[in-house]
Motif scaffolding. Structure first.
Motif, PDB file in Angstrom:
ATOM      1  N   UNK A  30       0.677  -1.305  -0.067  1.00 45.78           N
ATOM      2  CA  UNK A  30      -0.263  -0.257  -0.288  1.00 45.78           C
ATOM      3  C   UNK A  30       0.958   1.246   0.271  1.00 45.78           C
ATOM      4  N   UNK A  31       1.878   1.361   0.355  1.00 46.07           N
ATOM      5  CA  UNK A  31       3.375   2.715   0.518  1.00 46.07           C
ATOM      6  C   UNK A  31       3.875   2.620  -1.023  1.00 46.07           C
ATOM      7  N   UNK A  32       3.176   1.420  -2.081  1.00 44.94           N
ATOM      8  CA  UNK A  32       3.915   2.463  -2.722  1.00 44.94           C
ATOM      9  C   UNK A  32       3.301   3.722  -3.665  1.00 44.94           C
ATOM     10  N   UNK A  33       4.146   4.388  -4.536  1.00 47.22           N
ATOM     11  CA  UNK A  33       3.230   5.834  -4.783  1.00 47.22           C
ATOM     12  C   UNK A  33       2.892   6.021  -5.949  1.00 47.22           C
ATOM     13  N   UNK A  34       1.759   5.311  -5.661  1.00 50.89           N
ATOM     14  CA  UNK A  34      -0.160   4.386  -6.130  1.00 50.89           C
ATOM     15  C   UNK A  34      -1.026   6.360  -6.047  1.00 50.89           C
ATOM     16  N   UNK A  35      -0.937   6.918  -5.021  1.00 48.83           N
ATOM     17  CA  UNK A  35      -2.158   7.981  -4.703  1.00 48.83           C
ATOM     18  C   UNK A  35      -1.852   9.067  -5.623  1.00 48.83           C
ATOM     19  N   UNK A  36      -2.756   9.882  -6.515  1.00 48.46           N
ATOM     20  CA  UNK A  36      -2.690  10.725  -6.905  1.00 48.46           C
ATOM     21  C   UNK A  36      -3.012  11.958  -6.241  1.00 48.46           C
ATOM     22  N   UNK A  37      -2.477  13.078  -6.966  1.00 51.41           N
ATOM     23  CA  UNK A  37      -1.852  13.923  -6.121  1.00 51.41           C
ATOM     24  C   UNK A  37      -2.319  15.526  -6.701  1.00 51.41           C
ATOM     25  N   UNK A  38      -3.014  15.546  -8.131  1.00 53.09           N
ATOM     26  CA  UNK A  38      -3.118  16.649  -8.948  1.00 53.09           C
ATOM     27  C   UNK A  38      -4.361  17.326  -8.320  1.00 53.09           C
ATOM     28  N   UNK A  39      -3.946  18.406  -8.500  1.00 58.03           N
ATOM     29  CA  UNK A  39      -4.629  19.448  -7.901  1.00 58.03           C
ATOM     30  C   UNK A  39      -4.516  20.207  -9.824  1.00 58.03           C
TER      31      UNK A  39
END
Length: 369
Positions: free
Chosen positions: A168-177
């Protein structure tokens, strides 16, 4: 396997053996071909029951049986299936329906994650590769639930299957704003959907929840009461009507439909107002972003932007979490609040300024004494 029709009976009977146990009885079918198919299904079902019975006593279980059992137990526990059938079917297919749980190791999990990562969104290359959040929800979480249930409840030892939380800690989370400059360029291109885009930026609602009905708007109370997505079912979320939201609603509420937001549709009888749908908004938003020259922007980025802007303006993570309707502040921090280097720099300077004020006050007190 044997199928026969007793004398004087309109139906076929069958008999078979599974793991040294004999099963026999009427098929209640008058066609021999249908009776043989019934016998095959019955035998497969009895074999699966015996496999499950063995698993209860510490024996292994196939991937197909494990997924079936997990789904049934979750439905009995929560009243609904926690994972989509198509995601579970995909896992069974690519791991192997007859693969034993004890045979699943880190290599198996890495391979299935890589297969999912190489797929395209909606199976269409023009939409690009699937996002990290999709991999987490469709692969990692179902497998994690399966592993935990097998070890903790079914008592099946799985020494080679690692904890899925490590992935789960892999850089999957999207951060686009959405930046202010992009917002100014985007809004004029949204046309009939402009007010809906502004409403999501103000309310922080998801795409489906933002398509509010007039019956959900209480202008006198200053509230919008809408049922939103929750972990297990839905929950009622009350959105305060701010001056900006009040302006948006009043500009759209006087239309002949039951919904607040509509678009203009040309018909044989002229232009009519039609409710905006979730899929229609998706396509229109994508086209508007393309016209504005904004790359890699999706509707959900509006909700993420709303949460991030509130956090940067207030610094109150608890308020942001409630604003977004999250069950936990942890979810807010993980998925919607992204502290950028500039934010850290501002915070450090504010801390230094506060420290300087404290030092000055201390020195002033010593001078007075």
């Amino acid at each position: 396997m044997t199928v026969w029709k007793p004398k004087g009976s309109p139906f076929y009977y069958c008999s078979f053996v599974v793991k040294k146990q004999r099963f026999s009885g009427p098929t209640k079918l008058a066609n021999e071909r249908d009776a043989r198919a019934f016998e095959k299904r019955w035998k497969a079902a009895e074999k699966r029951k015996l496999d499950l019975h063995g698993a209860l006593h510490g024996r292994d279980m196939t991937m197909l049986d494990a997924v079936d059992r997990l789904t049934k137990e979750k439905v009995q526990q929560n009243g609904r299936a926690p994972y989509r059938d198509r995601d579970l079917d995909w896992l069974v297919e690519h791991i192997g329906p007859e693969t034993k749980l004890s045979e699943i190791d880190a290599g198996t999990i890495a391979a299935v994650i890589e297969k999912r990562r190489q797929m395209c969104r909606w199976d269409d290359p023009k939409y690009g590769a699937v996002r990290g959040g999709t991999i987490t929800q469709s692969v990692l979480r179902p497998l994690s639930a399966l592993r935990n249930r097998a070890i903790d409840v079914w008592k099946i030892p799985l020494p080679d299957m690692p904890k899925l939380s490590m992935y789960f800690g892999e850089p999957y989370a999207r951060t686009r704003e959405l930046s202010i400059r992009e917002e100014l360029a985007l809004l004029p291109e949204c046309r009939d959907y402009r007010d809906l885009v502004e409403f999501i930026l103000r309310s922080g609602l998801r795409r489906e929840s933002a398509l509010i009905r007039k019956s959900e708007v209480f202008l006198e109370e200053g509230r919008i009461k809408v049922w939103v997505k929750a972990k297990r079912n839905k929950k009622l979320l009350e959105i305060p009507i701010t001056p900006a939201i009040d302006r948006i609603i009043r500009a759209n509420i006087d239309n002949p439909t039951d919904f607040v937001f509509t678009y203009r549709k040309r018909t044989k009888n002229g232009v009519v107002a039609m409710p905006i749908t979730s899929s229609g908004f998706f396509g229109a938003f994508k086209a508007a972003a393309a016209r504005a020259g904004i790359a890699d922007l999706v509707v959900h980025d509006l909700r993420r932007t709303a949460g991030a802007r509130m956090y940067r303006a207030t610094g109150n993570i608890a308020a942001v979490s409630k604003f977004l309707g999250h069950a936990s502040v942890v979810i807010t921090m993980k998925h919607y609040v992204h502290i950028l280097p500039d934010d850290v720099s501002i915070a450090m300077r504010a801390a230094e300024a506060a420290h300087g004020d404290l030092v000055a006050k201390a020195l002033a007190n010593e001078t007075l004494h």
